[in-house]
Design a protein around this motif. Structure first.
Motif, PDB file in Angstrom:
ATOM      1  N   TYR A  37       0.842  -1.188   0.000  1.00  0.00           N
ATOM      2  CA  TYR A  37       0.000   0.000   0.000  1.00  0.00           C
ATOM      3  C   TYR A  37       0.877   1.237   0.000  1.00  0.00           C
ATOM      4  CZ  TYR A  37      -4.306  -2.562   0.937  1.00  0.00           C
ATOM      5  OH  TYR A  37      -5.388  -3.387   0.832  1.00  0.00           O
ATOM      6  N   GLN A  39       0.859   5.359   1.059  1.00  0.00           N
ATOM      7  CA  GLN A  39       0.158   6.347   1.877  1.00  0.00           C
ATOM      8  C   GLN A  39       0.778   7.721   1.650  1.00  0.00           C
ATOM      9  OE1 GLN A  39       0.511   6.326   6.243  1.00  0.00           O
ATOM     10  NE2 GLN A  39      -1.709   6.605   6.383  1.00  0.00           N
ATOM     11  N   GLY A  43      -2.826  10.891   4.025  1.00  0.00           N
ATOM     12  CA  GLY A  43      -3.207   9.842   4.957  1.00  0.00           C
ATOM     13  C   GLY A  43      -3.995   8.693   4.354  1.00  0.00           C
ATOM     14  N   GLU A  44      -4.511   8.854   3.158  1.00  0.00           N
ATOM     15  CA  GLU A  44      -5.282   7.754   2.557  1.00  0.00           C
ATOM     16  C   GLU A  44      -4.374   6.586   2.229  1.00  0.00           C
ATOM     17  OE1 GLU A  44      -5.336  10.347  -1.427  1.00  0.00           O
ATOM     18  OE2 GLU A  44      -6.617   8.580  -1.542  1.00  0.00           O
ATOM     19  N   MET A  45      -4.935   5.397   2.220  1.00  0.00           N
ATOM     20  CA  MET A  45      -4.200   4.180   1.910  1.00  0.00           C
ATOM     21  C   MET A  45      -4.593   3.736   0.502  1.00  0.00           C
ATOM     22  SD  MET A  45      -2.300   3.379   4.511  1.00  0.00           S
ATOM     23  CE  MET A  45      -1.980   1.622   4.458  1.00  0.00           C
ATOM     24  N   PHE A  47      -4.088   0.952  -2.460  1.00  0.00           N
ATOM     25  CA  PHE A  47      -3.634  -0.403  -2.791  1.00  0.00           C
ATOM     26  C   PHE A  47      -2.806  -0.382  -4.072  1.00  0.00           C
ATOM     27  CE2 PHE A  47      -3.608  -4.865  -3.361  1.00  0.00           C
ATOM     28  CZ  PHE A  47      -3.966  -5.142  -4.670  1.00  0.00           C
ATOM     29  N   MET A  89       4.726   7.241   1.964  1.00  0.00           N
ATOM     30  CA  MET A  89       5.044   6.069   2.788  1.00  0.00           C
ATOM     31  C   MET A  89       4.534   4.833   2.064  1.00  0.00           C
ATOM     32  SD  MET A  89       6.607   6.479   5.723  1.00  0.00           S
ATOM     33  CE  MET A  89       6.063   5.149   6.801  1.00  0.00           C
ATOM     34  N   PHE A  91       3.768   0.669   2.608  1.00  0.00           N
ATOM     35  CA  PHE A  91       3.588  -0.371   3.610  1.00  0.00           C
ATOM     36  C   PHE A  91       3.407  -1.725   2.950  1.00  0.00           C
ATOM     37  CE2 PHE A  91       3.350   2.125   7.371  1.00  0.00           C
ATOM     38  CZ  PHE A  91       2.774   3.341   7.015  1.00  0.00           C
ATOM     39  N   GLY A 105       3.638  -3.829   8.068  1.00  0.00           N
ATOM     40  CA  GLY A 105       4.972  -3.489   8.518  1.00  0.00           C
ATOM     41  C   GLY A 105       5.020  -2.038   8.969  1.00  0.00           C
ATOM     42  N   THR A 106       6.208  -1.582   9.376  1.00  0.00           N
ATOM     43  CA  THR A 106       6.368  -0.225   9.890  1.00  0.00           C
ATOM     44  C   THR A 106       6.499   0.821   8.798  1.00  0.00           C
ATOM     45  OG1 THR A 106       8.723  -0.676  10.101  1.00  0.00           O
ATOM     46  CG2 THR A 106       7.372  -0.953  12.081  1.00  0.00           C
ATOM     47  N   GLY A 107       6.680   0.371   7.558  1.00  0.00           N
ATOM     48  CA  GLY A 107       6.683   1.310   6.443  1.00  0.00           C
ATOM     49  C   GLY A 107       8.047   1.817   6.042  1.00  0.00           C
ATOM     50  N   ARG A 109       9.590   5.323   4.022  1.00  0.00           N
ATOM     51  CA  ARG A 109       9.278   6.623   3.425  1.00  0.00           C
ATOM     52  C   ARG A 109      10.162   6.822   2.201  1.00  0.00           C
ATOM     53  NH1 ARG A 109       6.447  10.814   4.657  1.00  0.00           N
ATOM     54  NH2 ARG A 109       6.098  10.134   6.811  1.00  0.00           N
TER      55      ARG A 109
END
Lengths: 114, 115
Positions: A37, A39, A43-45, A47, A89, A91, A105-107, A109
């Motif tokens: 994903y 971001q 803030g939107e995710m 796919f 970001m 993920f 996961g923690t992502g 950037r």
């Protein structure tokens, strides 16, 4: 217990170059799905791409491809021809077996520079 | 258009108060999820529900509660027992029940701040 690891907190890439974002996972279930994903700062995710554990070929979606190495339990995302709008970001996520538990996961950037 | 609606977008809470975040979907999805995201960090699973009237704890359920009385709705209550509730909360849904290749759709998120 299932686990997702992204070891790169940040990555830089020049516009039009390719970049690989790493993801490793841990599960004892032979049946699972892997997702990526994006971001943006809003803030939107969003796919990007999916890979199933039984898929024989690596998944591709436009400029995104997934380098799936099952024996190494890795599912790296490759972005070709990076664009400034790819800065965000990223993920990696996994859903295990027949449960619907989806963990992230923690992502990483990613910053794309001209 | 089908999707997930979270409300409100911004929420302020006084210490010691409970607050409920709304999540509604019209995708006819079976499974719904709540995640918490702290600045610069990943998504941590709070609760998820595979079917109406059933839900399971995620990795950080303490201080939160949920209900799933309708397929379309999965509200999250942040209770006073949650010691550090300031965060970005994301709701998601999937087709669920073993369809592993189905992506999760996300709402726009609720940013909760304790004042």
């Amino acid at each position: 217990a299932q686990k997702i690891t992204q070891t790169q907190p940040g990555m830089f890439v020049q516009e039009k170059e390719a970049v690989t974002l790493d993801c490793t996972y841990d599960t004892s279930d032979p049946s699972y799905g892997l997702f990526w994903y994006k971001q943006p700062s809003s803030g939107e995710m969003i796919f990007l791409i999916y890979q199933g554990s039984y898929d024989q070929q690596n998944a591709t979606e436009g400029r995104y491809s997934l380098n799936f190495q099952k024996a190494r339990k890795s599912a790296n995302l490759v972005i070709s021809a990076s664009q400034l709008g790819d800065s965000a970001m990223y993920f990696c996520a996994m859903r295990e077996g027949n449960t619907d538990k989806l963990i992230f996961g923690t992502g990483t950037r990613l910053q794309v520079f001209p | 258009d089908g999707g997930i609606t979270q409300s409100p977008k911004y929420l302020f809470r006084k210490e010691g108060q409970n607050v409920t975040l709304s999540c509604e979907q019209n995708l006819n999805h079976d499974a719904m999820y709540w995640y918490r995201q702290d600045p610069g960090q990943g998504l941590r699973l709070i609760y998820y529900s595979q079917i109406v009237n059933d839900f399971q704890k995620g990795d950080i359920a303490e201080g939160y509660s949920v209900s799933r009385e309708k397929k379309e709705s999965f509200p999250l209550t942040v209770t006073s027992a949650q010691k550090n509730p300031t965060a970005f909360y994301l709701c998601a849904s999937t087709s669920g029940m073993g369809r592993r290749n189905t992506e999760a759709f996300f709402g726009q998120g609720t940013r909760l701040t304790v004042v």
